[in-house]
Scaffold this motif. Sequence first.
Motif, PDB file in Angstrom:
ATOM      1  N   GLY A 167       0.802  -1.209   0.000  1.00 34.33           N
ATOM      2  CA  GLY A 167       0.000   0.000   0.000  1.00 34.33           C
ATOM      3  C   GLY A 167       0.841   1.267   0.000  1.00 34.33           C
ATOM      4  O   GLY A 167       2.073   1.223  -0.073  1.00 34.33           O
ATOM      5  N   SER A 168       0.180   2.415   0.061  1.00 34.20           N
ATOM      6  CA  SER A 168       0.900   3.685   0.102  1.00 34.20           C
ATOM      7  C   SER A 168       1.600   3.826   1.452  1.00 34.20           C
ATOM      8  O   SER A 168       1.048   3.463   2.493  1.00 34.20           O
ATOM      9  CB  SER A 168      -0.051   4.853  -0.128  1.00 34.20           C
ATOM     10  OG  SER A 168      -1.062   4.869   0.873  1.00 34.20           O
ATOM     11  N   ILE A 169       2.823   4.326   1.430  1.00 39.00           N
ATOM     12  CA  ILE A 169       3.606   4.542   2.643  1.00 39.00           C
ATOM     13  C   ILE A 169       4.149   5.963   2.592  1.00 39.00           C
ATOM     14  O   ILE A 169       4.928   6.301   1.692  1.00 39.00           O
ATOM     15  CB  ILE A 169       4.748   3.529   2.777  1.00 39.00           C
ATOM     16  CG1 ILE A 169       4.192   2.096   2.888  1.00 39.00           C
ATOM     17  CG2 ILE A 169       5.623   3.851   3.982  1.00 39.00           C
ATOM     18  CD1 ILE A 169       5.258   1.024   2.984  1.00 39.00           C
ATOM     19  N   ASN A 170       3.727   6.776   3.535  1.00 44.87           N
ATOM     20  CA  ASN A 170       4.111   8.188   3.552  1.00 44.87           C
ATOM     21  C   ASN A 170       3.734   8.827   2.214  1.00 44.87           C
ATOM     22  O   ASN A 170       2.583   8.781   1.806  1.00 44.87           O
ATOM     23  CB  ASN A 170       5.597   8.337   3.879  1.00 44.87           C
ATOM     24  CG  ASN A 170       5.951   7.731   5.230  1.00 44.87           C
ATOM     25  OD1 ASN A 170       5.136   7.779   6.156  1.00 44.87           O
ATOM     26  ND2 ASN A 170       7.142   7.162   5.348  1.00 44.87           N
ATOM     27  N   ASP A 171       4.706   9.367   1.477  1.00 45.84           N
ATOM     28  CA  ASP A 171       4.416   9.988   0.185  1.00 45.84           C
ATOM     29  C   ASP A 171       4.621   9.023  -0.976  1.00 45.84           C
ATOM     30  O   ASP A 171       4.538   9.417  -2.134  1.00 45.84           O
ATOM     31  CB  ASP A 171       5.314  11.219  -0.018  1.00 45.84           C
ATOM     32  CG  ASP A 171       5.018  12.310   0.988  1.00 45.84           C
ATOM     33  OD1 ASP A 171       3.851  12.429   1.410  1.00 45.84           O
ATOM     34  OD2 ASP A 171       5.964  13.047   1.350  1.00 45.84           O
ATOM     35  N   ASN A 172       4.886   7.760  -0.655  1.00 40.48           N
ATOM     36  CA  ASN A 172       5.153   6.764  -1.682  1.00 40.48           C
ATOM     37  C   ASN A 172       3.854   6.043  -2.018  1.00 40.48           C
ATOM     38  O   ASN A 172       3.274   5.384  -1.150  1.00 40.48           O
ATOM     39  CB  ASN A 172       6.219   5.782  -1.166  1.00 40.48           C
ATOM     40  CG  ASN A 172       6.836   4.966  -2.285  1.00 40.48           C
ATOM     41  OD1 ASN A 172       6.243   3.999  -2.713  1.00 40.48           O
ATOM     42  ND2 ASN A 172       8.015   5.359  -2.727  1.00 40.48           N
ATOM     43  N   PRO A 173       3.360   6.156  -3.265  1.00 43.50           N
ATOM     44  CA  PRO A 173       2.049   5.585  -3.598  1.00 43.50           C
ATOM     45  C   PRO A 173       2.049   4.067  -3.576  1.00 43.50           C
ATOM     46  O   PRO A 173       3.102   3.418  -3.591  1.00 43.50           O
ATOM     47  CB  PRO A 173       1.788   6.119  -5.008  1.00 43.50           C
ATOM     48  CG  PRO A 173       3.140   6.394  -5.570  1.00 43.50           C
ATOM     49  CD  PRO A 173       3.990   6.833  -4.420  1.00 43.50           C
ATOM     50  N   GLU A 174       0.847   3.506  -3.537  1.00 44.72           N
ATOM     51  CA  GLU A 174       0.727   2.052  -3.532  1.00 44.72           C
ATOM     52  C   GLU A 174       1.287   1.463  -4.821  1.00 44.72           C
ATOM     53  O   GLU A 174       1.398   2.130  -5.844  1.00 44.72           O
ATOM     54  CB  GLU A 174      -0.729   1.646  -3.357  1.00 44.72           C
ATOM     55  CG  GLU A 174      -1.634   1.999  -4.516  1.00 44.72           C
ATOM     56  CD  GLU A 174      -3.060   1.523  -4.277  1.00 44.72           C
ATOM     57  OE1 GLU A 174      -3.239   0.334  -3.955  1.00 44.72           O
ATOM     58  OE2 GLU A 174      -3.974   2.347  -4.399  1.00 44.72           O
ATOM     59  N   LEU A 175       1.659   0.178  -4.742  1.00 46.25           N
ATOM     60  CA  LEU A 175       2.280  -0.480  -5.879  1.00 46.25           C
ATOM     61  C   LEU A 175       1.269  -0.668  -7.012  1.00 46.25           C
ATOM     62  O   LEU A 175       0.086  -0.922  -6.763  1.00 46.25           O
ATOM     63  CB  LEU A 175       2.841  -1.837  -5.453  1.00 46.25           C
ATOM     64  CG  LEU A 175       3.944  -1.793  -4.391  1.00 46.25           C
ATOM     65  CD1 LEU A 175       4.393  -3.206  -4.031  1.00 46.25           C
ATOM     66  CD2 LEU A 175       5.134  -0.978  -4.887  1.00 46.25           C
ATOM     67  N   PRO A 176       1.726  -0.555  -8.271  1.00 41.52           N
ATOM     68  CA  PRO A 176       0.815  -0.680  -9.409  1.00 41.52           C
ATOM     69  C   PRO A 176       0.493  -2.138  -9.723  1.00 41.52           C
ATOM     70  O   PRO A 176       1.239  -3.053  -9.361  1.00 41.52           O
ATOM     71  CB  PRO A 176       1.622  -0.046 -10.552  1.00 41.52           C
ATOM     72  CG  PRO A 176       3.050  -0.341 -10.184  1.00 41.52           C
ATOM     73  CD  PRO A 176       3.109  -0.233  -8.690  1.00 41.52           C
ATOM     74  N   LEU A 177      -0.611  -2.336 -10.396  1.00 39.15           N
ATOM     75  CA  LEU A 177      -0.956  -3.662 -10.890  1.00 39.15           C
ATOM     76  C   LEU A 177      -0.071  -4.008 -12.078  1.00 39.15           C
ATOM     77  O   LEU A 177       0.444  -3.137 -12.785  1.00 39.15           O
ATOM     78  CB  LEU A 177      -2.421  -3.719 -11.304  1.00 39.15           C
ATOM     79  CG  LEU A 177      -3.466  -3.509 -10.207  1.00 39.15           C
ATOM     80  CD1 LEU A 177      -4.865  -3.559 -10.804  1.00 39.15           C
ATOM     81  CD2 LEU A 177      -3.306  -4.537  -9.098  1.00 39.15           C
TER      82      LEU A 177
END
Length: 423
Positions: free
Chosen positions: A164-174
């Motif tokens: 998932g999203s962590i801090n300002d790092n978006p969730e992983l893409p499909l």
Amino acid sequence: MYSTYLCPTEEPVSSLAIKRALLTFDRVLIADPADRDFFPPQALLFAMGLPSALAMNMGPVRPLGKVSGYDNQLDKVMEEVGYARRAGLVDAISTYDLSTSKGLTIGLVPMGDYPLNPQFMLWAYRNIARDNSALMAAISSDQILTSHSREQLLALGATGMADGSINDNPELPLIQGEFASEELRPASSLIARARLASVMKSVGYCTAKQLVPSFDNPAYSQVAHHMVGRATKVIDRMSEFDPHWTMRSQALKIAHDEYIDDSVLQNLSIDDVVALRTRAWGRQAEHRDAMLQSISSVAKEAEAVGDFEREVRDSIVAYRATFDDIARERSALKFQVSCELLQAGGAGMTAALAGSIPGVLTQMQTAIGAASVLVAGCLYTIEKIKDYKPISDQLVSAEAEFRDSARFGMHNFYRGFKSSHRP
């Protein structure tokens, strides 16, 4: 002689894979059926960069799913290889004390003897899991996605907090690409990510414990080769700027293959397999390990290298003289050994090994070290690198932190003989 750790997959290890490994390694270690996570879940907050004064299990980090009936099938395999287990040759282990994942801890994070840095593992995983080619490698040579129903595949896609999203790092893409059913894209993405994490964890754990990782599923082997290929490209490019890395990828030119007829091995009892671990087998394995170690050591010491190819060829010629006895003992298995210095080097060699002849139990040998494979192979994409000096410094530091040896090998144990002779 080295022992091996069979990289866990969604399916339980087969008795055939254990038999193969027993004919190559001292001991065979497999994952405890409860050891399915990327790293201890109570370390996630610490891995995300929060102070290490609080440890709490908020759920799986990046778990590896199981097929239906996994535990029962594994019990049957363990019963089948019971003779080797009682002899101390096969054992199920956990990469950390699972009991440390329970409850809330104030103070230092209880890692349960997990030997890897969770901060590094989390961000290296999140980086390579954004590489669609890595995700595709994880499902491109698959035995599971093609042999299970849609419902079973959907159930295999275990979710994890690391995605998932962590801090300002978006969730992983499909994962991107063509799918027969769009409904399977999310589950396939989760399966691919879990395989990336399983290979990363296996490689790192084996480095820390002085083991050789083995891959009994072509998809997992493809992931490992993809990581090594990425790392080799980075190392090859860095060698243009830093002589420390000049000879590192040269050891990839060494291809050591062993051939066994699976149809014969399948019908041998575990007692018969253990009986094949003779003095001749021990001598051949010791000479093999010494030969590969010496070649990797030469490749790491660029300033000491005179004629690399001549020294390697001399080592191979000396090694070849050692396996006549074992070849005679294993003639019923159609056992053959090949050790060659190939023309393809670096990333080209990884491609050659990934497409090896059916029936081959390939040892992939690299002098860049497992730590470098994890750092350069997971953290960096060569097209995005602007400055190699920080990367070189980080790789040197990683080798020191991992206490990385000059030798890093990977074995493939999934290929079966297609005919009664080598093609």
